[in-house]
Design a protein around this motif. Structure first.
Motif, PDB file in Angstrom:
ATOM      1  N   ARG A 119       0.837  -1.206   0.000  1.00 55.81           N
ATOM      2  CA  ARG A 119       0.000   0.000   0.000  1.00 55.81           C
ATOM      3  C   ARG A 119       0.873   1.258   0.000  1.00 55.81           C
ATOM      4  O   ARG A 119       0.575   2.232  -0.702  1.00 55.81           O
ATOM      5  N   ALA A 120       1.960   1.225   0.771  1.00 54.54           N
ATOM      6  CA  ALA A 120       2.851   2.387   0.842  1.00 54.54           C
ATOM      7  C   ALA A 120       3.552   2.621  -0.495  1.00 54.54           C
ATOM      8  O   ALA A 120       3.668   3.760  -0.959  1.00 54.54           O
ATOM      9  N   ILE A 121       3.999   1.543  -1.120  1.00 56.75           N
ATOM     10  CA  ILE A 121       4.663   1.671  -2.426  1.00 56.75           C
ATOM     11  C   ILE A 121       3.679   2.183  -3.475  1.00 56.75           C
ATOM     12  O   ILE A 121       4.033   2.993  -4.332  1.00 56.75           O
ATOM     13  N   ALA A 122       2.429   1.701  -3.383  1.00 58.00           N
ATOM     14  CA  ALA A 122       1.397   2.197  -4.309  1.00 58.00           C
ATOM     15  C   ALA A 122       1.167   3.690  -4.097  1.00 58.00           C
ATOM     16  O   ALA A 122       0.988   4.446  -5.065  1.00 58.00           O
ATOM     17  N   SER A 123       1.177   4.139  -2.843  1.00 58.10           N
ATOM     18  CA  SER A 123       1.012   5.575  -2.557  1.00 58.10           C
ATOM     19  C   SER A 123       2.179   6.370  -3.134  1.00 58.10           C
ATOM     20  O   SER A 123       1.990   7.450  -3.706  1.00 58.10           O
ATOM     21  N   TYR A 124       3.387   5.841  -2.983  1.00 59.84           N
ATOM     22  CA  TYR A 124       4.572   6.504  -3.546  1.00 59.84           C
ATOM     23  C   TYR A 124       4.457   6.621  -5.066  1.00 59.84           C
ATOM     24  O   TYR A 124       4.668   7.696  -5.648  1.00 59.84           O
ATOM     25  N   ASN A 125       4.103   5.517  -5.720  1.00 56.49           N
ATOM     26  CA  ASN A 125       3.949   5.532  -7.174  1.00 56.49           C
ATOM     27  C   ASN A 125       2.808   6.445  -7.617  1.00 56.49           C
ATOM     28  O   ASN A 125       2.878   7.080  -8.680  1.00 56.49           O
ATOM     29  N   LYS A 126       1.780   6.516  -6.798  1.00 58.37           N
ATOM     30  CA  LYS A 126       0.669   7.429  -7.085  1.00 58.37           C
ATOM     31  C   LYS A 126       1.168   8.874  -7.071  1.00 58.37           C
ATOM     32  O   LYS A 126       0.776   9.686  -7.918  1.00 58.37           O
TER      33      LYS A 126
END
Length: 358
Positions: free
Chosen positions: A163-170
């Motif tokens: 979830r954190a990596i997805a937020s970063y990529n977002k």
């Protein structure tokens, strides 16, 4: 009566066997499609296994051929489709990769790693930022089954990381959108604000991640929030002092707001790191800018500061070796160099920095 019992005992097993055989034969006729599907599934998994072996050995064309054979027989094999997408990425066939990832997700919507790969390709290779953001949001909002075996296994940590990596990529995707619509526009600022929020969400988990702090700093710099940008650059430098990007961008920021002494220090660090990497073109650019900053300091009466900079820590001849045109710091002095690079003199400056409203 005993005769009937004995006859039943002798024939019961045979009758049961015959009934089972008849039912089995009938099921084959009635559920013929199901049986064919199971046989094809087994055959398909065999070809997928061969594809996995070929992929592991970097025999990419063989892997593609085997995955395609397997998927014709077993179309629902999501992992094979995702691996096929990964191979297409290696060939830089991003449209085929996207198609493979999307097909995998049709069969397994909660395949978060595959969805992450799809989002990255959509944003970074196809500039389809909206589609990428949708996929990142699905990862963030996904509720996979949490499996916990005390002291043995738990997927909760990996779920939080995803979830954190997805937020970063977002955040990266929103920054990409801001660049696409043009700098200094109202819409661009809105996208940058969303990027900032996404990075901050990621940092709740990725607290020691250099890239997240660095990109948050860069986003704040683009938004004109120089105080937060400077503080985030210092955090990034503290995490990975040997990366030149944060030093260089911090130097540019400090030069922009008129703090030339601190800018000079960061330009020196960036130049040293680039020189050590053998990045001669970029090193020359940094030192050209550095000379401009030196001249500006001299013009503003800071000649003594410029003159005395040579007394600041720099690797000496005894501490370093010049090899193949690069500065190589002796391993015994690596920690000393890291302490020098980690030091962020401008941190105190930014804590007290007042934003110029002009």
């Amino acid at each position: 009566m005993n005769f009937i019992k004995n006859l039943f005992k002798k024939t019961a097993a045979k009758v049961t066997t015959v009934i089972i055989l008849v039912l089995l034969i009938l099921s084959v006729f009635i559920f013929w499609g199901w049986y064919v599907k199971q046989i094809n599934k087994v055959r398909g998994m065999y070809y997928v296994y061969k594809g996995d072996k070929a992929f592991a050995k970097n025999k990419l064309q063989s892997a593609i051929n085997n995955y395609n054979k397997g998927l014709k027989l077993y179309p629902e094999h999501a992992i094979a489709r995702c691996n096929l997408g990964n191979i297409y990425v290696m060939y830089e066939d991003f449209f085929s990769a996207t198609e493979s990832y999307e097909e995998a997700l049709k069969h397994k919507p909660n395949f978060l790693v595959c969805r992450m790969n799809l989002g990255i390709i959509e944003a970074e290779k196809l500039s389809n930022y909206d589609a990428a953001i949708r996929n990142y949001d699905k990862i963030i909002s996904a509720k996979p089954r949490i499996l916990q075996i005390p002291f043995i296994y738990s997927n909760w940590k990996s779920t939080k990381q995803n979830r954190a990596i997805a937020s970063y990529n977002k955040g990266l995707a929103y920054r990409g959108k801001s660049i696409y619509v043009g700098e200094r526009s109202f819409i661009s600022k809105q996208y940058l604000e969303k990027a900032e929020a996404a990075y901050k969400q990621a940092l709740k988990v990725l607290k020691k991640d250099y890239k997240t702090h660095y990109n948050l700093a860069l986003t704040n710099q683009l938004m004109g929030d120089y105080k937060e940008a400077g503080l985030e650059y210092c955090k990034a430098i503290n995490i990975e002092p040997m990366n030149f990007e944060a030093h260089y961008n911090l130097a540019i920021l400090l030069r922009k707001i008129g703090h030339y002494k601190e800018s000079l220090i960061e330009f020196e660090k960036a130049g040293m790191l680039l020189d050590a990497k053998g990045e001669f073109t970029m090193t020359k650019h940094v030192y050209d800018v550095l000379n401009e900053v030196n001249q500006r300091l001299v013009q503003t009466g800071e000649y003594e500061f410029v003159k005395n900079r040579q007394e600041s820590y720099q690797p000496t001849k005894e501490e370093s070796i010049f090899r193949h045109g690069k500065v190589v710091v002796d391993r015994h002095d690596k920690h000393k160099l890291q302490r020098y690079l980690k030091d962020c003199p401008s941190k105190a400056l930014f804590k007290d920095y007042e934003i110029d409203e002009k």
